[in-house]
Design a protein around this motif. Structure first.
Motif, PDB file in Angstrom:
ATOM      1  N   LYS A   5      -4.570  -0.902  -8.983  1.00  0.00           N
ATOM      2  CA  LYS A   5      -5.819  -0.519  -9.646  1.00  0.00           C
ATOM      3  C   LYS A   5      -6.659   0.373  -8.736  1.00  0.00           C
ATOM      4  CE  LYS A   5      -9.860  -2.548 -11.949  1.00  0.00           C
ATOM      5  NZ  LYS A   5     -10.543  -3.814 -12.335  1.00  0.00           N
ATOM      6  N   LEU A   6      -6.730   0.030  -7.459  1.00  0.00           N
ATOM      7  CA  LEU A   6      -7.484   0.834  -6.499  1.00  0.00           C
ATOM      8  C   LEU A   6      -6.850   2.227  -6.372  1.00  0.00           C
ATOM      9  CD1 LEU A   6      -8.961  -0.464  -3.210  1.00  0.00           C
ATOM     10  CD2 LEU A   6      -7.661   1.636  -3.170  1.00  0.00           C
ATOM     11  N   MET A   7      -5.511   2.287  -6.359  1.00  0.00           N
ATOM     12  CA  MET A   7      -4.812   3.574  -6.243  1.00  0.00           C
ATOM     13  C   MET A   7      -5.081   4.461  -7.453  1.00  0.00           C
ATOM     14  SD  MET A   7      -3.325   3.631  -3.339  1.00  0.00           S
ATOM     15  CE  MET A   7      -2.922   2.463  -2.040  1.00  0.00           C
ATOM     16  N   ARG A   8      -5.195   3.860  -8.632  1.00  0.00           N
ATOM     17  CA  ARG A   8      -5.483   4.665  -9.832  1.00  0.00           C
ATOM     18  C   ARG A   8      -6.848   5.328  -9.722  1.00  0.00           C
ATOM     19  NH1 ARG A   8      -2.944   0.245 -12.396  1.00  0.00           N
ATOM     20  NH2 ARG A   8      -4.924  -0.712 -12.969  1.00  0.00           N
ATOM     21  N   LYS A   9      -7.806   4.602  -9.156  1.00  0.00           N
ATOM     22  CA  LYS A   9      -9.134   5.197  -8.966  1.00  0.00           C
ATOM     23  C   LYS A   9      -9.059   6.384  -8.005  1.00  0.00           C
ATOM     24  CE  LYS A   9     -11.406   1.926 -11.298  1.00  0.00           C
ATOM     25  NZ  LYS A   9     -12.159   2.161 -12.532  1.00  0.00           N
ATOM     26  N   LEU A  10      -8.309   6.215  -6.905  1.00  0.00           N
ATOM     27  CA  LEU A  10      -8.166   7.306  -5.948  1.00  0.00           C
ATOM     28  C   LEU A  10      -7.405   8.487  -6.556  1.00  0.00           C
ATOM     29  CD1 LEU A  10      -7.299   5.319  -2.682  1.00  0.00           C
ATOM     30  CD2 LEU A  10      -9.481   6.382  -3.285  1.00  0.00           C
ATOM     31  N   ALA A  11      -6.374   8.185  -7.361  1.00  0.00           N
ATOM     32  CA  ALA A  11      -5.610   9.249  -8.010  1.00  0.00           C
ATOM     33  C   ALA A  11      -6.498  10.044  -8.975  1.00  0.00           C
ATOM     34  CB  ALA A  11      -4.406   8.653  -8.747  1.00  0.00           C
ATOM     35  N   LYS A  50      -0.023   9.472   2.597  1.00  0.00           N
ATOM     36  CA  LYS A  50      -0.638   8.593   3.593  1.00  0.00           C
ATOM     37  C   LYS A  50      -2.047   9.048   3.968  1.00  0.00           C
ATOM     38  CE  LYS A  50       3.709   7.024   5.648  1.00  0.00           C
ATOM     39  NZ  LYS A  50       4.530   6.961   6.882  1.00  0.00           N
ATOM     40  N   LYS A  51      -2.275  10.369   3.979  1.00  0.00           N
ATOM     41  CA  LYS A  51      -3.593  10.877   4.365  1.00  0.00           C
ATOM     42  C   LYS A  51      -4.661  10.542   3.319  1.00  0.00           C
ATOM     43  CE  LYS A  51      -1.663  14.760   6.976  1.00  0.00           C
ATOM     44  NZ  LYS A  51      -1.589  16.231   7.095  1.00  0.00           N
ATOM     45  N   ASP A  52      -4.234  10.383   2.062  1.00  0.00           N
ATOM     46  CA  ASP A  52      -5.200  10.108   0.984  1.00  0.00           C
ATOM     47  C   ASP A  52      -5.685   8.662   0.994  1.00  0.00           C
ATOM     48  OD1 ASP A  52      -4.845  12.702   0.102  1.00  0.00           O
ATOM     49  OD2 ASP A  52      -3.201  12.162  -1.234  1.00  0.00           O
ATOM     50  N   VAL A  53      -4.862   7.748   1.509  1.00  0.00           N
ATOM     51  CA  VAL A  53      -5.171   6.319   1.411  1.00  0.00           C
ATOM     52  C   VAL A  53      -5.373   5.744   2.810  1.00  0.00           C
ATOM     53  CG1 VAL A  53      -4.396   4.091   0.573  1.00  0.00           C
ATOM     54  CG2 VAL A  53      -3.764   6.157  -0.662  1.00  0.00           C
ATOM     55  N   SER A  74      -9.244  15.040 -10.107  1.00  0.00           N
ATOM     56  CA  SER A  74     -10.496  15.691 -10.523  1.00  0.00           C
ATOM     57  C   SER A  74     -11.090  16.555  -9.422  1.00  0.00           C
ATOM     58  CB  SER A  74     -11.506  14.617 -10.942  1.00  0.00           C
ATOM     59  OG  SER A  74     -10.990  13.797 -11.968  1.00  0.00           O
ATOM     60  N   ASP A  75     -10.334  16.763  -8.331  1.00  0.00           N
ATOM     61  CA  ASP A  75     -10.780  17.590  -7.196  1.00  0.00           C
ATOM     62  C   ASP A  75     -12.035  17.033  -6.540  1.00  0.00           C
ATOM     63  OD1 ASP A  75      -8.669  19.367  -7.562  1.00  0.00           O
ATOM     64  OD2 ASP A  75      -9.788  20.509  -9.061  1.00  0.00           O
ATOM     65  N   GLU A  76     -12.185  15.721  -6.594  1.00  0.00           N
ATOM     66  CA  GLU A  76     -13.292  15.083  -5.886  1.00  0.00           C
ATOM     67  C   GLU A  76     -12.847  14.724  -4.467  1.00  0.00           C
ATOM     68  OE1 GLU A  76     -15.128  11.827  -7.889  1.00  0.00           O
ATOM     69  OE2 GLU A  76     -14.837  12.703  -9.885  1.00  0.00           O
ATOM     70  N   ALA A  77     -13.814  14.643  -3.579  1.00  0.00           N
ATOM     71  CA  ALA A  77     -13.518  14.297  -2.187  1.00  0.00           C
ATOM     72  C   ALA A  77     -13.130  12.821  -2.085  1.00  0.00           C
ATOM     73  CB  ALA A  77     -14.730  14.575  -1.303  1.00  0.00           C
ATOM     74  N   LEU A  78     -12.028  12.544  -1.410  1.00  0.00           N
ATOM     75  CA  LEU A  78     -11.586  11.168  -1.220  1.00  0.00           C
ATOM     76  C   LEU A  78     -12.308  10.561  -0.021  1.00  0.00           C
ATOM     77  CD1 LEU A  78      -7.731  11.541  -1.766  1.00  0.00           C
ATOM     78  CD2 LEU A  78      -9.422  10.674  -3.365  1.00  0.00           C
ATOM     79  N   PRO A  79     -12.613   9.263  -0.058  1.00  0.00           N
ATOM     80  CA  PRO A  79     -13.305   8.638   1.077  1.00  0.00           C
ATOM     81  C   PRO A  79     -12.424   8.617   2.316  1.00  0.00           C
ATOM     82  CG  PRO A  79     -12.580   6.983  -0.491  1.00  0.00           C
ATOM     83  CD  PRO A  79     -12.334   8.308  -1.129  1.00  0.00           C
ATOM     84  N   SER A  80     -13.068   8.718   3.491  1.00  0.00           N
ATOM     85  CA  SER A  80     -12.310   8.690   4.753  1.00  0.00           C
ATOM     86  C   SER A  80     -11.587   7.357   4.916  1.00  0.00           C
ATOM     87  CB  SER A  80     -13.252   8.935   5.935  1.00  0.00           C
ATOM     88  OG  SER A  80     -14.288   7.941   5.941  1.00  0.00           O
ATOM     89  N   GLN A  81     -12.233   6.291   4.504  1.00  0.00           N
ATOM     90  CA  GLN A  81     -11.585   4.987   4.430  1.00  0.00           C
ATOM     91  C   GLN A  81     -12.364   4.100   3.458  1.00  0.00           C
ATOM     92  OE1 GLN A  81     -11.463   3.022   8.199  1.00  0.00           O
ATOM     93  NE2 GLN A  81     -13.635   2.618   8.260  1.00  0.00           N
ATOM     94  N   ILE A  82     -11.686   3.110   2.905  1.00  0.00           N
ATOM     95  CA  ILE A  82     -12.321   2.212   1.944  1.00  0.00           C
ATOM     96  C   ILE A  82     -12.740   0.948   2.685  1.00  0.00           C
ATOM     97  CG2 ILE A  82     -12.008   0.899  -0.184  1.00  0.00           C
ATOM     98  CD1 ILE A  82      -9.924   2.973  -1.016  1.00  0.00           C
ATOM     99  N   VAL A 128       0.829  -1.214   0.000  1.00  0.00           N
ATOM    100  CA  VAL A 128       0.000   0.000   0.000  1.00  0.00           C
ATOM    101  C   VAL A 128       0.862   1.263   0.000  1.00  0.00           C
ATOM    102  CG1 VAL A 128      -1.718   1.318   1.289  1.00  0.00           C
ATOM    103  CG2 VAL A 128      -1.996  -1.154   1.008  1.00  0.00           C
ATOM    104  N   PRO A 129       1.870   1.404   0.902  1.00  0.00           N
ATOM    105  CA  PRO A 129       2.718   2.607   0.832  1.00  0.00           C
ATOM    106  C   PRO A 129       3.461   2.748  -0.493  1.00  0.00           C
ATOM    107  CG  PRO A 129       3.027   1.451   2.928  1.00  0.00           C
ATOM    108  CD  PRO A 129       2.210   0.554   2.062  1.00  0.00           C
TER     109      PRO A 129
END
Length: 806
Positions: free
Chosen positions: A575-581, A543-546, A586-594, A532-533
C-alpha cells in the motif's frame, strides 16, 4: 415447399441429330421471358428432366404458360434456403425450356417435365408478381465445326465414364442406356446429358453451364466425371472390405469401419501411430521387469481394440498413465551443504530449527546415498513461510518441486485414485503430480494437511497414512494404476496451522517442526531484506525511490499489523509503495526517506495500539504475559473488593473455563494460607471479590495467568503495592506450586516492548530462556520460582497504596 428433382429421377435420353444444337424454332429476338427458379438442380440444353413444383409463384407460372406453348427461362438459385429469390440470389446463366407435360400428383404436388433448349444470360428481373419475369440475352454455343482427334478422344472417354457410372449406380435399363449413349454422336447433347445426370454438385453443374466453348466444357466435365467415378470405386472398395465383418451384432460398427478404411486410404491409421509412440516411449523407460510385463500385456489389449470403440480411449489412457510415470527416474541431489545453507538463508530469515533439520538430512544423504526421505510436518500460524519454504528446500537439494493443496479435500479417491471400472476414472493426485514432476524423488508439499475433511466418499486422511509412512510407501498402491509404486524417495513436507484437527495416527508418522511466529526484530529484518525490495520492483520503483528506515518498518509492524507472520506487513508495504508509485507517475518529488510520523499520510490512522505498562499506583493490578496467535501480549489482571456478606467471587473479561478455574484456585489457595500473607480470616466473609481481565471483548483462556491472579488477589486483600515494571507468567496448583507454561519467547519480547524490565517465571522455563538469542534479552532480569510464596515476596512491596480500603 421446394422446387427440386423428383426422389427418383430417370434420365431421359432424347433422339437428336449429330449437329442438333436444340435452338430450332426459338425466336431469337425474344428479350423478356418468365423465369422459373429451381433448387438443387441445373437444366442443360437438350436435356429433359422432371421437376416437382411447390412454391406459389412457380405454380402461377406453370398454370399460365402450360397451355400456351410459350417458352420459359429456367435458372438455378445460389442459396437453396431462400424462398423468395431476388436477382442476386440467382445464377446469371440459365436455359430456355419447353414445358412438355404437367402432371398433378396424388399428394397435391405438381410435376413438370421440362426440355432444355438454349442457354441465355439473365440481365435483370423485370417482374415479381404473380411470377418472375426477366430480360435475357441468348448465348450461342461454340461447337467445333471439324472436331479433331483430341476432341473425339475426350468425347469417347466421357461416353465410357458415363456408361461405367450408370452401370455402377443405376439398376434401371442398363443395357438400353449404354447402347443409346454409344450410338449418340451429338457432342453438345452428350456433354449436357452427362452434366445433368452424372454429377451431384450444383456448383459444378453451373460452372459447366457457364462455359461457352464446348471443347473446354468437355475437358472440365471429363475431370469431374473422373472424380465422381473414383468416389464410386472408393465406396465400393469400402463396402467390399467391410462386408465380411458385418453381421447382426456388428451393424453398429459399419460406419466406423468405413471411417477406418478412409483413414487408411489417406495415409495410415491414427491408432497405429499412437501405439507406435507408446512403444517408443516404453523403450526409454528404466522400469522393473514386473511393470514392463504389465505394460506389454495392456498394450496388447489396446492393439486388439478398434480405435472407435468406447473401450479404446479408456485403455489408451491407462497405458499412457503407466508409460508417463517416472519409474526409477531420480534427479541428482546437490550435496553441497554450504550451498544449501546459503539458499535457505537467502530466502528465509530465522526458522533455524527447520534449516538445521534440512541440512542434517542432506548430510546423512551425502554419507549413506540411499536414505529414505523423512516426512516433515511444519506447523505454525499463517503467513510465516511454511509453504514457500518448500521451494527453497527443493532448490537447495536440486530436486523438482510439486505442491498439492489438501484444504477441503473430502474424497479418498483424490489420494488413491478411482478404480478403472468407473467412468472417468483417473489416478490420484500423488501419482499425477509425480508424473508432472518427471522424477521419483521430488520435494512434495502437502499443503494444509490439517484441513482435510471426510464424508461418505471416504476419509482422505486415512489414505494419507500409507503415503506418509516410510515403512509402507515403498509399495504405495493407487487404485487406478493397480501397480505398486515406490514413494520412499519422495521428500514429503506437510504444512498445518492447527495440529488438533489432524488424526493421531497421521501425526505419529510425521516429524513435527514448529514454525513459530516471527518476533518484531525478525519481522523488521524480513521486511528490510525481502519485502521492501520485492514490493518496490513489483510497483515499478527502484532502490533510490524507496528509503524506508528500520524505525519506520517497526512503526508499521506495531501500529498497522497484528499477526504472527508477515502477510499483513507485506500488504501494508505494498500500500505504501502504491502511494510512492502514484507520486512518481505524477512527477511529484519523492520524500528523501519515510519517517514514522509520515505513516499517517500513507497508511491512514493507527489501526492497533500496544498495551503499555501503567504503573503500580493501584492495589490489585498486576501485569501478566499472554501468548496469542499473532505474538506475545501483556495483560492486566485487576482485582477489586466490595463489602458484602458471603464472599462472592465475580469473574469478567470474556474468560475461558481454564482461566476461570485458575481464578477460583487462586482464591482458595489464599483463603487456605491467609495467615502467611497477613490477611484476616473474616475478610473472606465480609468482602466480595471481583476479578477483571481487560480487554473484555477478546476471548482469553489458559492456565498461564495463575500466579498473576494470586498476586493480584494478595495485593487487593493487603492493599500492598506491586513492584514497578514487573510482569509474570506461570500456572499454579492447589498446593502453591508454580508450573511451567509455553510461548515464553513471544511473552518475553512482548514484555520488552512494553517497557518491563523484570520477569517472574517458573524454574523449569529457564531452558526456554537459554534458547533465545542474547541480544533479545538485554535489559531484562529474570526471577525463577517454584512456589507461590516466592512470587509474593518478589512481586509485592511492604509499602501500601495511597488511600487504602482498610
Amino acid at each position: 415447399m421446394t422446387d427440386e428433382p423428383m426422389d427418383i429421377v430417370i434420365p431421359i435420353l432424347t433422339d437428336c441429330d449429330n449437329d442438333d444444337d436444340f435452338s430450332e424454332g426459338i425466336d431469337k429476338q425474344i428479350t423478356e421471358v418468365p423465369i422459373l427458379p429451381l433448387r438443387n438442380m441445373v437444366l442443360f440444353p437438350g436435356v429433359a428432366l422432371p421437376v416437382m413444383i411447390g412454391r406459389t409463384k412457380s405454380m402461377n407460372l406453370i398454370k399460365d404458360k402450360a397451355n400456351s406453348k410459350a417458352m420459359i427461362g429456367v435458372v438455378c438459385q445460389r442459396d437453396m434456403e431462400v424462398d423468395e429469390p431476388k436477382q442476386e440470389d440467382l445464377y446469371t446463366v440459365g436455359v430456355i425450356a419447353d414445358v412438355l407435360r404437367v402432371l398433378d400428383m396424388s399428394d397435391g404436388m405438381t410435376t413438370v417435365l421440362l426440355q432444355g433448349r438454349k442457354r441465355f444470360e439473365l440481365q435483370e428481373l423485370t417482374q415479381d408478381e404473380p411470377y418472375l419475369k426477366g430480360r435475357i440475352s441468348f448465348i450461342d454455343e461454340q461447337v467445333p465445326e471439324n472436331p479433331d482427334r483430341e476432341f473425339k478422344a475426350v468425347m469417347s472417354n466421357i461416353k465410357d465414364l458415363m456408361i461405367k457410372i450408370m452401370m455402377a449406380t443405376n439398376e434401371l435399363a442398363k443395357r438400353e442406356l449404354a447402347h443409346a449413349i454409344k450410338n449418340n454422336n451429338n457432342a453438345l447433347y452428350l456433354v449436357s446429358y452427362a452434366s445433368a445426370n452424372q454429377l451431384n454438385d450444383v456448383a459444378d453443374k453451373q460452372m459447366l453451364l457457364a462455359t461457352n466453348n464446348l471443347k473446354d466444357r468437355a475437358y472440365k466435365l471429363l475431370t469431374l466425371l473422373n472424380k465422381e467415378f473414383q468416389m464410386i470405386e472408393l465406396k465400393a472398395s469400402i463396402q467390399m472390405k467391410t462386408q465380411e465383418d458385418i453381421d447382426k451384432q456388428q451393424k453398429e460398427y459399419f460406419l466406423q469401419q468405413q471411417i477406418k478404411t478412409i483413414q487408411e486410404e489417406l495415409g495410415g491409421n491414427t491408432g497405429d501411430r499412437d501405439i507406435q509412440d507408446l512403444k517408443e516411449k516404453a523403450m526409454t523407460k528404466k522400469w522393473p521387469m514386473a511393470v514392463a510385463e504389465i505394460f506389454d500385456k495392456e498394450l496388447h489389449k489396446l492393439q486388439r481394440l478398434h480405435p472407435q470403440s468406447p473401450d479404446y480411449s479408456v485403455q489408451m489412457q491407462y497405458v499412457q498413465t503407466i508409460v508417463g510415470l517416472p519409474w526409477e527416474t531420480y534427479s541428482t541431489d546437490n550435496f553441497n551443504l554450504n550451498h544449501a545453507r546459503r539458499i535457505l538463508d537467502r530466502d528465509h530469515y530465522g526458522l533455524e530449527k527447520v534449516k538445521e533439520r534440512i541440512i542434517e538430512h542432506l548430510a546423512v544423504l551425502k554419507l549413506k546415498k540411499d536414505m529414505k526421505s523423512p516426512i516433515i510436518c511444519l506447523y505454525g500460524p499463517p503467513g510465516v513461510g511454511k509453504t514457500s519454504l518448500g521451494h527453497s528446500i527443493a532448490e537447495a537439494l536440486g530436486r523438482k518441486y510439486v505442491r498439492v493443496s489438501l484444504g477441503g479435500l473430502h474424497d479418498e479417491a483424490e489420494i488413491r485414485g478411482h478404480r478403472r471400472t468407473y467412468i472417468g476414472a483417473m489416478c490420484g493426485r500423488i501419482l499425477k503430480n509425480l508424473q508432472k514432476a518427471g522424477t521419483s524423488n521430488p520435494v512434495f508439499i502437502l499443503d494444509e494437511i490439517d484441513k482435510v475433511t471426510n464424508d461418505f466418499k471416504g476419509d482422505p486422511a486415512a489414505a494419507l497414512l500409507e503415503v506418509l509412512d516410510p515403512e509402507q510407501n515403498s509399495t504405495f498402491h493407487d487404485n487406478y494404476l493397480d501397480i505398486d509404486y515406490d514413494l520412499s524417495h519422495v521428500m514429503f513436507i506437510a504444512t498445518a496451522n492447527n495440529l488438533n484437527t489432524i488424526s493421531q495416527p497421521l501425526l505419529d508418522r510425521m516429524e513435527l517442526i514448529e514454525v513459530s511466529g516471527y518476533i518484531q526484530e525478525e519481522k523488521v529484518e524480513i521486511a528490510a531484506k525481502h519485502l521492501v525490495p520485492k514490493e518496490a520492483e513489483i510497483h515499478g520503483l527502484n532502490k533510490k525511490d524507496v528509503k524506508l528506515p528500520k524505525k519506520t518498518i517497526q512503526a508499521i509492524i506495531e501500529s498497522y499489523t497484528r499477526e504472527s507472520g508477515v502477510r499483513e506487513l507485506d500488504k501494508k508495504i505494498a500500500k505504501l509503495m502504491r502511494k510512492l508509485a502514484f507520486k512518481k507517475a505524477s512527477d511529484e518529488a519523492l520524500p528523501s526517506q519515510i519517517k514514522p510520523e509520515d505513516l499517517h499520510d500513507y497508511l491512514g490512522p493507527v489501526e492497533y495500539t500496544r498495551d503499555k505498562y501503567q504503573g503500580n499506583a493501584y492495589a490489585g493490578v498486576v501485569t501478566g504475559l499472554a501468548w496469542t496467535a499473532v505474538g506475545g501480549e501483556i495483560l492486566f489482571v485487576e482485582t477489586s473488593l466490595s463489602k458484602g456478606k458471603g464472599g462472592k467471587l465475580t469473574l469478567t473479561g470474556n474468560l475461558g473455563d481454564v482461566m476461570k478455574e485458575s481464578a477460583m484456585l487462586a482464591l482458595e489457595y489464599i483463603h487456605a494460607h491467609a495467615a502467611l500473607f497477613g490477611i484476616a480470616e473474616d475478610m473472606f466473609e465480609n468482602w466480595n471479590v471481583h476479578i477483571h481481565v481487560p480487554e473484555g471483548a477478546i476471548p482469553k483462556d489458559g492456565p498461564s495467568a495463575g500466579i498473576t491472579m494470586v498476586t493480584s488477589l494478595v495485593s487487593a486483600f493487603t492493599q500492598r503495592k506491586v513492584k514497578s515494571n514487573l510482569a509474570m507468567t506461570g500456572e499454579i496448583t492447589l498446593r502453591g506450586k508454580v508450573l511451567p507454561v509455553g510461548g515464553i519467547r513471544e511473552k518475553i519480547l512482548a514484555a520488552k516492548r512494553a517497557g518491563i524490565n523484570e520477569i517472574i517465571l517458573c524454574k523449569e522455563n529457564q531452558k526456554d530462556i537459554d534458547e533465545i538469542k542474547p541480544e533479545y534479552l538485554k535489559g531484562l532480569t529474570f526471577h525463577y520460582v517454584t512456589d507461590i510464596q516466592e512470587v509474593i515476596k518478589l512481586a509485592l512491596l511492604d509499602e501500601k497504596v495511597e488511600n487504602p480500603l482498610f
